[in-house]
Design a protein around this motif. Structure first.
Motif, PDB file in Angstrom:
ATOM      1  N   ARG A   1      36.565  63.401  41.614  1.00  0.00           N
ATOM      2  CA  ARG A   1      36.048  62.378  40.644  1.00  0.00           C
ATOM      3  C   ARG A   1      37.131  61.149  40.438  1.00  0.00           C
ATOM      4  O   ARG A   1      36.666  60.001  40.404  1.00  0.00           O
ATOM      5  N   LYS A   2      38.466  61.550  40.406  1.00  0.00           N
ATOM      6  CA  LYS A   2      39.459  60.641  40.073  1.00  0.00           C
ATOM      7  C   LYS A   2      39.536  59.445  41.257  1.00  0.00           C
ATOM      8  O   LYS A   2      39.463  58.298  41.021  1.00  0.00           O
ATOM      9  N   GLU A   3      39.733  60.121  42.428  1.00  0.00           N
ATOM     10  CA  GLU A   3      39.612  59.112  43.638  1.00  0.00           C
ATOM     11  C   GLU A   3      38.203  58.338  43.696  1.00  0.00           C
ATOM     12  O   GLU A   3      38.542  57.256  44.115  1.00  0.00           O
ATOM     13  N   SER A   4      37.257  58.779  43.425  1.00  0.00           N
ATOM     14  CA  SER A   4      35.862  58.199  43.520  1.00  0.00           C
ATOM     15  C   SER A   4      35.941  57.171  42.440  1.00  0.00           C
ATOM     16  O   SER A   4      35.329  56.213  42.987  1.00  0.00           O
ATOM     17  N   TYR A   5      36.499  57.568  41.179  1.00  0.00           N
ATOM     18  CA  TYR A   5      36.250  56.647  40.137  1.00  0.00           C
ATOM     19  C   TYR A   5      37.200  55.231  40.665  1.00  0.00           C
ATOM     20  O   TYR A   5      36.676  53.998  40.457  1.00  0.00           O
ATOM     21  N   THR A   6      38.432  55.468  41.309  1.00  0.00           N
ATOM     22  CA  THR A   6      39.283  54.388  41.614  1.00  0.00           C
ATOM     23  C   THR A   6      38.665  53.803  42.718  1.00  0.00           C
ATOM     24  O   THR A   6      38.706  52.301  42.810  1.00  0.00           O
ATOM     25  N   ALA A   7      37.946  54.316  43.547  1.00  0.00           N
ATOM     26  CA  ALA A   7      37.317  53.380  44.919  1.00  0.00           C
ATOM     27  C   ALA A   7      36.271  52.799  43.998  1.00  0.00           C
ATOM     28  O   ALA A   7      35.923  51.339  44.467  1.00  0.00           O
TER      29      ALA A   7
ATOM     30  N   TRP B   1      34.928  50.460  50.264  1.00  0.00           N
ATOM     31  CA  TRP B   1      35.465  50.927  49.348  1.00  0.00           C
ATOM     32  C   TRP B   1      33.952  51.667  48.809  1.00  0.00           C
ATOM     33  O   TRP B   1      34.193  53.059  48.216  1.00  0.00           O
TER      34      TRP B   1
ATOM     35  N   CYS C   1      35.794  51.361  41.169  1.00  0.00           N
ATOM     36  CA  CYS C   1      36.703  50.385  40.522  1.00  0.00           C
ATOM     37  C   CYS C   1      36.867  49.029  41.570  1.00  0.00           C
ATOM     38  O   CYS C   1      36.780  47.975  41.211  1.00  0.00           O
ATOM     39  N   MET C   2      37.441  49.561  42.823  1.00  0.00           N
ATOM     40  CA  MET C   2      37.842  48.527  43.683  1.00  0.00           C
ATOM     41  C   MET C   2      36.258  47.798  44.097  1.00  0.00           C
ATOM     42  O   MET C   2      36.301  46.678  44.487  1.00  0.00           O
TER      43      MET C   2
ATOM     44  N   SER D   1      34.045  55.699  47.892  1.00  0.00           N
ATOM     45  CA  SER D   1      33.643  56.313  46.677  1.00  0.00           C
ATOM     46  C   SER D   1      32.415  57.148  46.610  1.00  0.00           C
ATOM     47  O   SER D   1      32.651  58.423  46.271  1.00  0.00           O
TER      48      SER D   1
ATOM     49  N   GLU E   1      32.800  61.107  45.724  1.00  0.00           N
ATOM     50  CA  GLU E   1      32.130  61.858  44.562  1.00  0.00           C
ATOM     51  C   GLU E   1      31.362  63.011  45.138  1.00  0.00           C
ATOM     52  O   GLU E   1      31.252  64.074  44.564  1.00  0.00           O
TER      53      GLU E   1
END
Length: 124
Positions: free
Chosen positions: A102-108, A89, A110-111, A93, A97
């Motif tokens: 940014r959105k997918e990076s932020y989700t990863a 993860w 968070c994981m 991320s 990045e």
């Protein structure tokens, strides 16, 4: 290349393939490294070895700089192997990045935070 001799004697051993791949990786021969990491992941019954092999594949592809989808897919395959460990993860991320996603990076990311306590030492 002691690992090459081990490979010649036991070509289907996933650990032998992993360490030979790692040796090539350290020598910056990423194409050879990927092929042995892939063999290690395919032949292994050990999820941790498979997981680390897939991460190493992603890092090798990332090193070349032109394989965005291959990098992402390698990390996603590692996540699919063991979804509740943070390492893949984290690399996913970081990779996203760098691509300004940014959105997918932020989700990863968070994981990573969610699974941070599941970290296990890796072979490398």
């Amino acid at each position: 290349m002691n690992n090459l001799l081990k490979f010649i004697n036991d070509p289907y051993n996933p650990e032998v393939n992993f360490w030979l791949g790692y040796e090539y990786d350290l020598e910056n021969n990423k194409a050879a490294a990927v092929s042995y990491y892939l063999r290690a992941a395919e032949y292994s019954n050990d999820k941790n070895l498979e997981y680390e092999s897939l991460i190493r594949i992603g890092l090798c592809f990332k090193y070349t700089g032109r394989r965005f989808r291959s990098v992402k897919n390698a990390f996603l395959n590692a996540i699919n192997c063991i979804p509740d460990r943070p390492e893949a993860w984290y690399f996913l991320s970081s990779h996203l990045e760098n691509d300004q996603n940014r959105k997918e990076s932020y989700t990863a990311a968070c994981m990573v935070e969610l699974y941070k306590n599941n970290y296990k030492p890796t072979l490398t």
